[in-house]
Design a protein around this motif. Structure first.
Motif, PDB file in Angstrom:
ATOM      1  N   PHE A  28      -4.979   5.601   1.103  1.00 32.02           N
ATOM      2  CA  PHE A  28      -3.520   5.162   1.418  1.00 32.02           C
ATOM      3  C   PHE A  28      -3.292   5.342   2.192  1.00 32.02           C
ATOM      4  O   PHE A  28      -4.045   5.148   3.536  1.00 32.02           O
ATOM      5  CB  PHE A  28      -3.340   6.942   1.107  1.00 32.02           C
ATOM      6  CG  PHE A  28      -3.953   7.906   1.986  1.00 32.02           C
ATOM      7  CD1 PHE A  28      -3.510   8.202   3.637  1.00 32.02           C
ATOM      8  CD2 PHE A  28      -5.255   8.099   1.692  1.00 32.02           C
ATOM      9  CE1 PHE A  28      -3.992   9.400   4.280  1.00 32.02           C
ATOM     10  CE2 PHE A  28      -6.021   9.126   2.217  1.00 32.02           C
ATOM     11  CZ  PHE A  28      -5.188   9.568   4.120  1.00 32.02           C
TER      12      PHE A  28
ATOM     13  N   ASP B 188       0.002   5.731   6.073  1.00 36.38           N
ATOM     14  CA  ASP B 188       1.151   7.221   6.842  1.00 36.38           C
ATOM     15  C   ASP B 188       1.649   5.384   6.924  1.00 36.38           C
ATOM     16  O   ASP B 188       1.579   4.574   7.466  1.00 36.38           O
ATOM     17  CB  ASP B 188       0.512   7.493   7.456  1.00 36.38           C
ATOM     18  CG  ASP B 188      -0.150   8.341   7.117  1.00 36.38           C
ATOM     19  OD1 ASP B 188       0.129   8.637   5.582  1.00 36.38           O
ATOM     20  OD2 ASP B 188      -1.473   8.977   7.558  1.00 36.38           O
TER      21      ASP B 188
ATOM     22  N   GLN C 212      -4.683   6.545  14.278  1.00 34.59           N
ATOM     23  CA  GLN C 212      -4.771   6.841  13.527  1.00 34.59           C
ATOM     24  C   GLN C 212      -3.450   7.721  14.269  1.00 34.59           C
ATOM     25  O   GLN C 212      -2.224   8.453  13.893  1.00 34.59           O
ATOM     26  CB  GLN C 212      -5.279   8.613  13.203  1.00 34.59           C
ATOM     27  CG  GLN C 212      -6.856   8.067  12.245  1.00 34.59           C
ATOM     28  CD  GLN C 212      -6.637   7.074  11.098  1.00 34.59           C
ATOM     29  OE1 GLN C 212      -5.875   8.056  10.666  1.00 34.59           O
ATOM     30  NE2 GLN C 212      -7.078   5.789  11.174  1.00 34.59           N
TER      31      GLN C 212
ATOM     32  N   ALA D 180       2.254  13.154   6.961  1.00 31.20           N
ATOM     33  CA  ALA D 180       1.866  12.868   5.906  1.00 31.20           C
ATOM     34  C   ALA D 180       3.137  12.871   4.809  1.00 31.20           C
ATOM     35  O   ALA D 180       3.133  12.020   3.647  1.00 31.20           O
ATOM     36  CB  ALA D 180       1.503  13.890   4.546  1.00 31.20           C
TER      37      ALA D 180
ATOM     38  N   ARG E 206       3.220   8.918   3.695  1.00 34.57           N
ATOM     39  CA  ARG E 206       2.389   7.765   3.106  1.00 34.57           C
ATOM     40  C   ARG E 206       2.701   7.947   2.321  1.00 34.57           C
ATOM     41  O   ARG E 206       3.316   7.985   1.029  1.00 34.57           O
ATOM     42  CB  ARG E 206       1.754   9.550   2.645  1.00 34.57           C
ATOM     43  CG  ARG E 206      -0.081   8.945   2.260  1.00 34.57           C
ATOM     44  CD  ARG E 206      -0.937  10.157   2.597  1.00 34.57           C
ATOM     45  NE  ARG E 206      -0.953  10.633   3.715  1.00 34.57           N
ATOM     46  CZ  ARG E 206      -1.925  11.296   4.687  1.00 34.57           C
ATOM     47  NH1 ARG E 206      -2.756  12.612   3.136  1.00 34.57           N
ATOM     48  NH2 ARG E 206      -2.019  11.528   5.070  1.00 34.57           N
ATOM     49  N   LYS E 207       1.461   6.379   1.496  1.00 34.43           N
ATOM     50  CA  LYS E 207       2.138   5.670   0.546  1.00 34.43           C
ATOM     51  C   LYS E 207       0.438   5.621   0.223  1.00 34.43           C
ATOM     52  O   LYS E 207      -0.359   5.370   0.399  1.00 34.43           O
ATOM     53  CB  LYS E 207       2.042   4.561   0.559  1.00 34.43           C
ATOM     54  CG  LYS E 207       2.378   4.045  -0.938  1.00 34.43           C
ATOM     55  CD  LYS E 207       3.171   2.101  -0.190  1.00 34.43           C
ATOM     56  CE  LYS E 207       3.116   1.033  -1.767  1.00 34.43           C
ATOM     57  NZ  LYS E 207       3.877  -0.253  -1.506  1.00 34.43           N
ATOM     58  N   ASN E 208       0.276   6.518  -1.149  1.00 35.07           N
ATOM     59  CA  ASN E 208      -0.653   6.522  -2.104  1.00 35.07           C
ATOM     60  C   ASN E 208      -0.697   5.098  -2.865  1.00 35.07           C
ATOM     61  O   ASN E 208       0.442   4.980  -3.924  1.00 35.07           O
ATOM     62  CB  ASN E 208      -0.881   7.836  -2.495  1.00 35.07           C
ATOM     63  CG  ASN E 208      -0.992   9.137  -2.015  1.00 35.07           C
ATOM     64  OD1 ASN E 208      -2.245   9.204  -1.515  1.00 35.07           O
ATOM     65  ND2 ASN E 208       0.034  10.437  -1.956  1.00 35.07           N
TER      66      ASN E 208
ATOM     67  N   SER F 265      -6.064   7.512   7.240  1.00 34.06           N
ATOM     68  CA  SER F 265      -5.343   6.272   7.041  1.00 34.06           C
ATOM     69  C   SER F 265      -6.044   5.085   6.578  1.00 34.06           C
ATOM     70  O   SER F 265      -6.009   4.620   7.922  1.00 34.06           O
ATOM     71  CB  SER F 265      -3.862   6.737   7.344  1.00 34.06           C
ATOM     72  OG  SER F 265      -3.213   5.703   7.068  1.00 34.06           O
TER      73      SER F 265
ATOM     74  N   GLY G  81      -1.736   1.147   8.490  1.00 33.60           N
ATOM     75  CA  GLY G  81      -0.583   1.720   8.288  1.00 33.60           C
ATOM     76  C   GLY G  81       0.112   0.440   7.971  1.00 33.60           C
ATOM     77  O   GLY G  81      -0.190   0.260   7.599  1.00 33.60           O
TER      78      GLY G  81
END
Length: 601
Positions: free
Chosen positions: A241, A243, A374, A380, A383-385, A405, A429
């Motif tokens: 994932f 962020d 980080q 979160a 966040r993109k999973n 991340s 990111g």
């Protein structure tokens, strides 16, 4: 015969004679010919005319000097005599025929008046020479004492103080520059004592290793033939994932620095190629025939800029698949600091704790880089999973921790000549940039980014001594230019990693210690976005030459039998060597690490 005229008369008498001058002919050598007695009757012959005169041999290639020099000093004459005696050339090339000879019969008439035994004079070194010898003895004793008390180090190095040239207070022509009165003669700008560090290899070469090839790193481009970029780039899998980037860090300055926080609950996974379960599955499915990680590929692509020793393990399977790997016990994942500087960091006598030693700086830079990547991200909520979770995170083993991340982007590159390269790349990111869609509208476009951090430890220890707090706001270009010189290999490696991952932006942070003597607390002084390909052109990093290096290395093992190989850099020379090693090489190190992990659990 007589001839008479009204004006004059000429009469030639039969008694008049004319002697032709003697002209010796010597076709064999220069000078008069050897006397064989045939010309003794001629008064102009060498036997009659030059009898008893000595003759010095002469060659046309000889340089003619002065017959007598009354301007040279007596000191220079003595120095030339000492040089001749030291080099064993006393009497070499001298004209013995013109030197004074002592008549033995006449010498018998002289008697020695002083019959006292001559006293031999003991040689005493000059005062400056004695001081230098005593200093060398002290340095040797100190080095032995430090070597005996020193513990295990990351970069095993024994500093040796070497005097390259004289102190250039009054000039003097050094090896690297012009002299002059108070000039900058000498190899390193200013003369005097300079430190040369003799490093040890990252791994010891064993007797059963077979050398396959050797390359001179500065000239390795001559072995690169195909410098084209990949014909095709394809995404295979996305894991993990990402962020979102926090725009607050774009406004960081020396007047408003941000303290660097420690990501204590974040877990980072520098997993090597052979231990990656995704790469293992792709290899079984036959997706490619060359496998590596972005860190290993970027290291090999930019290795001509490296200074410190390193090694890469290559395993070739019976089916022909190549795996570029690293040793578990190596220091490959630790960042270097000022590796390409004129004066790299070393352990100083005025640093008893060793906070500015290469090993401590390497660990400090690695922790700064992880924490910075980080801290500049949002929570979160942004966040993109991706399709698959982090393949290395295990909730049972990492209790109370969460993965950092990171998105692992598995890509395949078609390099031609039946080379299908599968690489695990890493992104850190997501950032949003304004993109013009119409004449009056702009939309936010998501772009993938990587994040890295440069760190300042003590400006007084660097070559130019640029203080970031004084220059980074007004002269950021000068700070970056200095870092490009001191950390050329590290920056080139980061750029290559960003290009491999397909990142649109590369974020570089400038992190400094809170105080020069505190290696545990840091502040972020500035950040800057760069486009990886534009930054590569700025640091003269050719993308075609990067891929050409990989093609050349793959071609070395293409016709080799299945087995294990090692690519390593010489610790003190710019030479890269390739060895063939037994299959069980480095297996003992892996077993020892597994035992240590079990004992800790």
């Amino acid at each position: 015969l007589a001839f008479t005229s009204s004006h004059y008369s000429i009469e030639t008498m039969a008694s008049t004679s004319f002697n032709i001058p003697f002209v010796p002919s010597n076709p064999d050598s220069w000078g008069p010919p050897a006397d064989d007695g045939s010309d003794d009757a001629n008064p102009n012959s060498p036997t009659a005319k030059f009898a008893g005169l000595p003759f010095a041999p002469f060659g046309r290639s000889d340089r003619l000097g002065r017959a007598a020099d009354f301007t040279s000093s007596y000191h220079a004459h003595q120095q030339r005599q000492r040089d001749r005696r030291r080099l064993g050339r006393d009497g070499e090339g001298a004209n013995v025929e013109f030197q004074y000879r002592v008549d033995a019969e006449e010498d018998k008439t002289f008697q020695l008046v002083d019959t006292a035994k001559a006293q031999t004079r003991r040689f005493v070194a000059p005062a400056r020479k004695r001081q230098q010898m005593n200093r060398l003895r002290q340095l040797n004793v100190r080095q032995k004492r430090e070597a005996a008390n020193a513990g295990p180090t990351t970069y095993k190095s024994i500093p040796q103080r070497t005097r390259w040239n004289r102190p250039s207070g009054r000039g003097g022509r050094g090896r690297g520059g012009r002299g002059g009165r108070g000039g900058r003669g000498g190899r390193f700008g200013r003369g005097g004592w300079r430190d040369r560090i003799d490093r040890q290899a990252s791994v010891s070469v064993r007797p059963d290793w077979q050398r396959i090839d050797e390359f001179d790193l500065p000239k390795i481009s001559k072995h690169v033939t195909d410098t084209s970029t990949p014909a095709e780039e394809q995404d295979l899998l996305w894991c993990g994932f990402l962020d979102g980037y926090n725009d607050v860090f774009d406004r960081v300055s020396t007047r408003a620095p941000v303290p660097l926080k420690r990501a204590e609950n974040k877990e980072f996974y520098p997993v090597t190629t052979m231990d990656d379960p995704v790469i293992e599955k792709l290899a079984i499915d036959g997706v490619g025939n060359v496998f590596a990680t972005d860190a290993i590929l970027a290291h090999l692509m930019t290795c001509p800029r490296s200074i410190y020793p390193w090694d890469i393990v290559v395993q070739k399977l019976p089916g022909g698949a190549l795996f570029f790997d690293k040793r578990d016990a190596s220091q490959f994942d630790y960042l270097t600091v000022n590796e390409t500087a004129n004066q790299p960091p070393r352990k100083e006598d005025d640093d008893p704790e060793g906070i500015n030693a290469p090993e401590r700086l390497s660990l400090e830079a690695t922790m700064i880089n992880q924490n910075f990547s980080q801290q500049i991200l949002k929570s979160a909520k942004t966040r993109k999973n991706f399709d698959l979770p982090n393949p290395f995170f295990d909730e049972d083993d990492d209790e109370g921790m969460e993965p950092a991340s990171a998105a692992y982007r598995y890509r395949r590159f078609d390099l031609g000549d039946d080379i299908q390269l599968v690489c695990r790349t890493e992104l850190h990111g997501i950032t949003k940039k304004k993109v013009t869609t119409t004449a009056s509208a702009k939309d936010d476009e998501e772009q993938y980014m990587t994040a890295f951090a440069l760190n300042e430890f003590d400006s007084s220890k660097t070559h130019l001594g640029i203080n970031w707090r004084d220059k980074i706001d007004s002269q950021r270009g000068a700070v970056l230019a200095n870092e490009l010189k001191n950390n050329s290999f590290k920056l080139a490696k980061w750029t290559a990693q960003s290009i491999l991952s397909g990142a649109s932006q590369m974020k570089i942070g400038f992190v400094s210690r809170t105080t020069p003597k505190d290696p545990y607390n840091h502040v972020v002084l500035a950040t800057q976005f760069y486009r990886p390909k534009d930054f590569a052109a700025q640091i003269t990093l050719s993308e075609g030459a990067m891929w050409g290096m990989i093609r050349m290395l793959v071609g070395i093992f293409k016709d080799r039998p299945a087995g294990k190989y090692v690519i390593m850099r010489d610790p003190n020379k710019s030479i890269m060597r390739v060895y063939g090693v037994p299959p069980d090489t480095f297996e003992d190190e892996d077993d020892d690490e597994d035992e240590d992990e079990e004992s800790e659990e």
